[in-house]
Scaffold this active site. Structure first.
Site, mmCIF file in Angstrom:
data_model
loop_
_atom_site.group_PDB
_atom_site.id
_atom_site.type_symbol
_atom_site.label_atom_id
_atom_site.label_comp_id
_atom_site.label_asym_id
_atom_site.label_seq_id
_atom_site.Cartn_x
_atom_site.Cartn_y
_atom_site.Cartn_z
ATOM 1 N N HIS A 32 -34.533 3.500 34.264
ATOM 2 C CA HIS A 32 -33.513 3.544 35.312
ATOM 3 C C HIS A 32 -32.473 2.434 35.117
ATOM 4 O O HIS A 32 -32.059 1.753 36.052
ATOM 5 C CB HIS A 32 -34.157 3.438 36.706
ATOM 6 C CG HIS A 32 -33.292 3.986 37.817
ATOM 7 N ND1 HIS A 32 -32.450 3.182 38.551
ATOM 8 C CD2 HIS A 32 -33.121 5.234 38.296
ATOM 9 C CE1 HIS A 32 -31.817 3.931 39.458
ATOM 10 N NE2 HIS A 32 -32.216 5.177 39.332
ATOM 11 N N HIS B 171 -37.113 10.983 45.713
ATOM 12 C CA HIS B 171 -36.217 10.817 46.861
ATOM 13 C C HIS B 171 -34.956 11.643 46.660
ATOM 14 O O HIS B 171 -34.757 12.224 45.592
ATOM 15 C CB HIS B 171 -35.911 9.337 47.114
ATOM 16 C CG HIS B 171 -35.110 8.663 46.028
ATOM 17 N ND1 HIS B 171 -35.518 8.606 44.716
ATOM 18 C CD2 HIS B 171 -33.928 7.993 46.081
ATOM 19 C CE1 HIS B 171 -34.615 7.929 44.016
ATOM 20 N NE2 HIS B 171 -33.641 7.556 44.805
ATOM 21 N N ASP C 105 -29.367 11.729 41.516
ATOM 22 C CA ASP C 105 -29.800 11.491 40.141
ATOM 23 C C ASP C 105 -31.306 11.697 39.966
ATOM 24 O O ASP C 105 -31.829 11.519 38.861
ATOM 25 C CB ASP C 105 -29.381 10.092 39.661
ATOM 26 C CG ASP C 105 -29.887 8.962 40.541
ATOM 27 O OD1 ASP C 105 -29.856 9.107 41.793
ATOM 28 O OD2 ASP C 105 -30.317 7.929 40.001
ATOM 29 N N HIS C 106 -31.981 12.092 41.034
ATOM 30 C CA HIS C 106 -33.418 12.359 40.942
ATOM 31 C C HIS C 106 -33.786 13.808 41.239
ATOM 32 O O HIS C 106 -34.948 14.171 41.111
ATOM 33 C CB HIS C 106 -34.188 11.406 41.866
ATOM 34 C CG HIS C 106 -34.085 9.987 41.418
ATOM 35 N ND1 HIS C 106 -35.096 9.326 40.750
ATOM 36 C CD2 HIS C 106 -33.060 9.098 41.492
ATOM 37 C CE1 HIS C 106 -34.698 8.102 40.448
ATOM 38 N NE2 HIS C 106 -33.472 7.930 40.896
ATOM 39 N N ASP D 264 -37.023 4.845 42.816
ATOM 40 C CA ASP D 264 -36.322 3.557 42.770
ATOM 41 C C ASP D 264 -36.928 2.647 43.845
ATOM 42 O O ASP D 264 -37.249 3.106 44.928
ATOM 43 C CB ASP D 264 -34.851 3.747 43.078
ATOM 44 C CG ASP D 264 -34.173 4.786 42.194
ATOM 45 O OD1 ASP D 264 -34.839 5.492 41.432
ATOM 46 O OD2 ASP D 264 -32.950 4.909 42.274
ATOM 47 N N HIS E 19 -36.728 1.622 49.182
ATOM 48 C CA HIS E 19 -35.381 1.911 48.693
ATOM 49 C C HIS E 19 -34.478 2.149 49.897
ATOM 50 O O HIS E 19 -34.915 2.014 51.039
ATOM 51 C CB HIS E 19 -35.457 3.123 47.756
ATOM 52 C CG HIS E 19 -34.242 3.305 46.894
ATOM 53 N ND1 HIS E 19 -33.600 2.259 46.270
ATOM 54 C CD2 HIS E 19 -33.561 4.424 46.539
ATOM 55 C CE1 HIS E 19 -32.569 2.743 45.592
ATOM 56 N NE2 HIS E 19 -32.521 4.046 45.736
ATOM 57 N N HIS F 124 -31.707 10.945 46.366
ATOM 58 C CA HIS F 124 -30.488 10.583 45.651
ATOM 59 C C HIS F 124 -30.347 11.590 44.496
ATOM 60 O O HIS F 124 -31.323 11.898 43.803
ATOM 61 C CB HIS F 124 -30.543 9.148 45.130
ATOM 62 C CG HIS F 124 -30.297 8.129 46.215
ATOM 63 N ND1 HIS F 124 -30.818 6.856 46.184
ATOM 64 C CD2 HIS F 124 -29.579 8.215 47.365
ATOM 65 C CE1 HIS F 124 -30.422 6.198 47.279
ATOM 66 N NE2 HIS F 124 -29.681 7.006 48.008
#
Lengths: 303, 303
Positions: free
Chosen positions: A270, A62, A66-67, A212, A142, A64
């Site tokens: 995570h 996805h 941090d991914h 997530d 999410h 976000h």
């Protein structure tokens, strides 16, 4: 032939000294797959001596940061190191625009092709297959559309039973049919039963990636019996309200999913930067499901 | 009060174990300025114990990834750590679109304001000033529009000469005028000469940043007499044709600029990953200009 996962980052959105944000390198019977690509993933790959040019598929869960904030830098480094082999990237539709905008702004033409396959976290789907493996996606729950991924070996051929074959003098020409479970007719006109000449196939291994997501019972059929399930466990039970509000899971909830799906092993990751360690996560998960591990950066897990 | 530069990355496009790509943290009389922001810059800042929330200004030279791919991750971390103080980012027009597209894709609303100031490498311009400092930009000559930056202290006030003031019983009310070089008229009607009661001001220090650029004599007026000049030196003389073709400089060319501009000290960086060390760069630069240093990651240089 190996099927293994190297965790490149096991932390949540806020990177720490101990845990970078999410990225994993999966080797599956000779195929090289990167799942998610947080900032700095290319440095971690270099530290671990993993050759970036062998990566064939990149799966992004996805958008976000941090991914995926490390993806454009990884692509640039692949280019600078002379890559000419194509690359396939699976992820949200908007990812293609984000990457292309940055590459175009730099004014450099890549010397290799990137194929973007849009996946927007809305259905179960087979997204890749070849002779040996399959990659499936499935929706997570999410705050924004998020993809889970399942990588599995194809059903394998039966093993031959050399003693039985020799005893009945079965010609080699029939071996491939027997391995595929076919009952061939010999030149003599005799039909033989493959079961007599074969032993069970090795099990086809599988790995599922869920980060997530809030706890989602809809995942259970897709995760059923996988050898290794990576499931996010951002929070401890103490913060389960926070987990709910942010569409994340607690370690216990991840274990409940693992138990219901009867997976063989559960790998938790995570973790929120707020926790100095993950002892409580482990304890809370173990209270539900015994076969659980805490993911650590730079560790490799065999499947 | 300090004026210093910490080199966060001194390498060129391809990061190495020893040199990350370009980023610098400048502290100038209490102002905190980041220049360029390669991937991983936030990790380097954390390692060095530099608090990211004190950064007020971010200056981006151009949109090659090795100069800004870490910016969106740094902004995200500032947000996650609770920043509410505004941030000003100076750089190419397209940068705002690139950053906003990624923030919007993540669905998170920042809790602080970012002001983007577009600078497209086409003219000399004062872009920021306050009571103590000025920031100027000037165009470099690279493959895409690229900004150089000059950070300097404002002209300082004269020092008072306490002995002379006391001897002639000059009232305190006139001290500020004298420090500013004004010749005040006393209550008695007498006009006094400020030179009699003051000593020369401390010199106003300055720092110039030039990465990436081919050798460009047009820079000389802007760089004239700066205390520290950071100039890219991607190549050795052996590869000067490559420098020309890619709009980069050799160490010797950087030294020629430093000499012509009569700077006090030259700091070389942006070294190509092809070189195992920079001894030749240093030697070739020193043949032209003595006061030269090779930039090293994580080192701080006082101005």
């Amino acid at each position: 032939v190996d099927f293994k996962v190297t965790v490149l980052g096991s932390g949540a959105a806020l990177p720490t000294q101990k845990r970078n944000a999410t990225a994993q390198f999966v080797e599956c019977v000779g195929r090289s797959i990167l799942i998610d690509c947080a900032e700095g993933t290319q440095y971690r790959l270099r530290e671990l001596g993993i050759k970036i040019q062998k990566i064939q598929h990149i799966l992004i869960s996805h958008l976000h940061g941090d991914h995926y904030f490390g993806l454009v830098g990884l692509i640039s480094t692949m280019h600078l190191l002379g890559r000419d082999k194509g690359l396939t990237i699976y992820g949200p539709t908007l990812l293609e625009k984000i990457i292309k905008l940055q590459l175009e702004a730099g004014g450099n033409q890549l010397a290799f092709d990137i194929t973007f396959i849009p996946i927007d976290g809305n259905s179960n789907k087979l997204i890749f297959e070849d002779a040996k493996i399959e990659i499936h996606t499935f929706p997570l729950k999410h705050r924004i559309p998020t993809n889970g991924y399942l990588i599995k070996e194809k059903k394998k051929e039966l093993h031959l039973n050399p003693e039985a074959l020799q005893k009945d003098q079965i010609p080699k020409a029939y071996f491939n049919l027997l391995k595929r479970g076919v009952d061939p007719v010999l030149d003599s006109g005799q039909k033989i039963n493959h079961k007599k000449y074969t032993l069970p196939a090795s099990p086809a291994r599988s790995y599922a990636f869920c980060s997530d997501t809030k706890k989602n019972l809809d995942l259970i059929p897709m995760l059923s019996n996988v050898d290794l399930l990576y499931h996010e466990a951002t929070f401890k039970e103490q913060h389960k309200d926070r987990a709910k509000a942010t569409y994340h899971s607690t370690a216990k909830q991840a274990a409940e999913i693992a138990k219901a799906a009867e997976v063989k092993k559960l790998l938790l990751g995570h973790f929120s930067a707020r926790y100095p360690n993950e002892e409580t996560h482990l304890k809370e998960a173990k209270s539900i499901f015994e076969e659980v591990l805490i993911a650590e950066d730079s560790q490799t897990y065999m499947i």
